[in-house]
Design a protein around this motif. Structure first.
Motif, PDB file in Angstrom:
ATOM      1  N   MET A  66       0.766  -1.153  -0.031  1.00 30.38           N
ATOM      2  CA  MET A  66       0.071   0.054  -0.067  1.00 30.38           C
ATOM      3  C   MET A  66       1.042   1.373  -0.027  1.00 30.38           C
ATOM      4  SD  MET A  66      -2.957  -1.481  -0.363  1.00 30.38           S
ATOM      5  CE  MET A  66      -2.696  -3.072  -0.514  1.00 30.38           C
ATOM      6  N   ILE A  67       1.920   1.078   0.835  1.00 30.98           N
ATOM      7  CA  ILE A  67       2.913   2.458   0.832  1.00 30.98           C
ATOM      8  C   ILE A  67       3.629   2.411  -0.548  1.00 30.98           C
ATOM      9  CG2 ILE A  67       5.014   3.110   1.600  1.00 30.98           C
ATOM     10  CD1 ILE A  67       4.163   1.810   4.547  1.00 30.98           C
ATOM     11  N   GLN A 123       2.226   1.746  -3.519  1.00 33.17           N
ATOM     12  CA  GLN A 123       1.341   2.178  -4.363  1.00 33.17           C
ATOM     13  C   GLN A 123       1.130   3.354  -4.444  1.00 33.17           C
ATOM     14  OE1 GLN A 123      -1.754  -0.887  -3.460  1.00 33.17           O
ATOM     15  NE2 GLN A 123      -1.646  -1.854  -5.511  1.00 33.17           N
ATOM     16  N   LYS A 124       0.956   4.147  -3.055  1.00 35.77           N
ATOM     17  CA  LYS A 124       0.850   5.382  -2.804  1.00 35.77           C
ATOM     18  C   LYS A 124       2.192   6.137  -3.225  1.00 35.77           C
ATOM     19  CE  LYS A 124       0.045   9.044   0.617  1.00 35.77           C
ATOM     20  NZ  LYS A 124      -0.381   9.484   1.880  1.00 35.77           N
ATOM     21  N   SER A 125       3.300   5.784  -3.142  1.00 32.91           N
ATOM     22  CA  SER A 125       4.422   6.421  -3.645  1.00 32.91           C
ATOM     23  C   SER A 125       4.504   6.378  -5.251  1.00 32.91           C
ATOM     24  CB  SER A 125       5.637   5.671  -3.069  1.00 32.91           C
ATOM     25  OG  SER A 125       5.912   4.401  -3.995  1.00 32.91           O
ATOM     26  N   LYS A 126       3.809   5.460  -5.807  1.00 28.75           N
ATOM     27  CA  LYS A 126       3.842   5.412  -7.472  1.00 28.75           C
ATOM     28  C   LYS A 126       2.573   6.398  -7.861  1.00 28.75           C
ATOM     29  CE  LYS A 126       7.067   2.548  -8.738  1.00 28.75           C
ATOM     30  NZ  LYS A 126       8.360   3.017  -9.553  1.00 28.75           N
ATOM     31  N   ALA A 127       1.677   6.341  -7.115  1.00 31.24           N
ATOM     32  CA  ALA A 127       0.393   7.182  -7.679  1.00 31.24           C
ATOM     33  C   ALA A 127       0.482   8.561  -8.041  1.00 31.24           C
ATOM     34  CB  ALA A 127      -0.832   6.776  -6.679  1.00 31.24           C
ATOM     35  N   HIS A 128       0.022   9.080  -9.238  1.00 31.15           N
ATOM     36  CA  HIS A 128      -0.067  10.342  -9.423  1.00 31.15           C
ATOM     37  C   HIS A 128      -1.363  11.004  -9.428  1.00 31.15           C
ATOM     38  CE1 HIS A 128      -0.165   7.917 -13.360  1.00 31.15           C
ATOM     39  NE2 HIS A 128      -1.003   8.938 -13.666  1.00 31.15           N
ATOM     40  N   PHE A 129      -2.287   9.946  -9.208  1.00 28.10           N
ATOM     41  CA  PHE A 129      -3.679  10.531  -9.111  1.00 28.10           C
ATOM     42  C   PHE A 129      -4.463   9.839  -7.745  1.00 28.10           C
ATOM     43  CE2 PHE A 129      -8.105   9.795 -10.383  1.00 28.10           C
ATOM     44  CZ  PHE A 129      -8.660  11.103 -10.765  1.00 28.10           C
ATOM     45  N   SER A 180      -6.075   4.824   3.738  1.00 23.13           N
ATOM     46  CA  SER A 180      -6.928   4.179   4.357  1.00 23.13           C
ATOM     47  C   SER A 180      -6.858   2.706   3.995  1.00 23.13           C
ATOM     48  CB  SER A 180      -8.287   4.427   4.406  1.00 23.13           C
ATOM     49  OG  SER A 180      -8.893   4.246   3.176  1.00 23.13           O
ATOM     50  N   MET A 181      -5.779   2.541   3.065  1.00 23.29           N
ATOM     51  CA  MET A 181      -5.660   0.835   2.743  1.00 23.29           C
ATOM     52  C   MET A 181      -4.438   0.301   3.458  1.00 23.29           C
ATOM     53  SD  MET A 181      -6.219   1.322  -1.225  1.00 23.29           S
ATOM     54  CE  MET A 181      -7.490   2.349  -2.030  1.00 23.29           C
ATOM     55  N   ASN A 182      -4.986  -0.855   4.301  1.00 22.79           N
ATOM     56  CA  ASN A 182      -3.685  -1.773   4.415  1.00 22.79           C
ATOM     57  C   ASN A 182      -4.204  -3.108   4.913  1.00 22.79           C
ATOM     58  OD1 ASN A 182      -5.393  -2.153   7.097  1.00 22.79           O
ATOM     59  ND2 ASN A 182      -4.970   0.017   7.506  1.00 22.79           N
TER      60      ASN A 182
END
Length: 175
Positions: A24-25, A27-33, A40-42
């Motif tokens: 989840m961390i 994915q957040k680091s890659k997300a541009h949107f 809240s995802m874990n």
């Protein structure tokens, strides 16, 4: 480095907690949107509910010297499970049978990527998913910004079907 692979029984899913949270961390680091959607995802909000709502689950792990360094979580679920408060993941009428197969979570720790572990985990997951008679549609959901994962699944024969949540997730399927 000695990599071994094993299927974890469902009751040992807790062994993937740290890796799921790392996913989840990552994915957040890659997300541009909408990266804030990952806040809240874990493990407790993603993997646990998914396993509970699925008919069948499989967790395959890769270990280096006994320590889990990668995992692939797949499930067989009723197609209705993919229409919920968060999103409608695909057009229900596009699925011919009552259940779908999903490669739901897939993560490899940094330092272990691009050495073949992903291909082995992917093949073990597909080998498990395909024998179910009540499934002919298989899905993978890739978070925005994770272009390496998107290209990996395309090389494995999956095609981009559509995007959901205004492009937050790309839906891939087997046909």
């Amino acid at each position: 480095m000695t990599i071994t692979y094993e299927v974890l029984p469902n009751e040992k899913m807790e062994e993937c907690r740290d890796l799921c949270n790392e996913l989840m961390i990552f994915q957040k680091s890659k997300a541009h949107f909408k990266p804030e959607l990952f806040d809240s995802m874990n493990f407790d909000t993603r993997m646990v509910p998914s396993m509970k709502s699925a008919i069948y689950n499989q967790i395959v792990v890769a270990k280096d010297d006994g320590k889990i360094i990668a995992y692939a979580y797949s499930n067989i679920s009723p197609k209705e499970a993919y229409s919920n408060d968060f999103a409608t993941f695909f057009d229900q009428s596009s699925v011919s049978k009552k259940n779908v197969g999903c490669l739901s979570q897939f993560f490899i720790k940094e330092g272990y990527r691009k050495i073949g572990i992903g291909s082995i985990l992917f093949e073990l997951s597909m080998k498990w998913l395909h024998p179910f008679d009540d499934v002919e549609d298989y899905f993978i959901f890739v978070s925005n910004g994770n272009d390496d994962a998107l290209e990996f699944y395309k090389r494995k024969g999956f095609i981009v079907s559509h995007n959901i949540l205004d492009g937050f997730i790309t839906v891939l399927r087997n046909k």
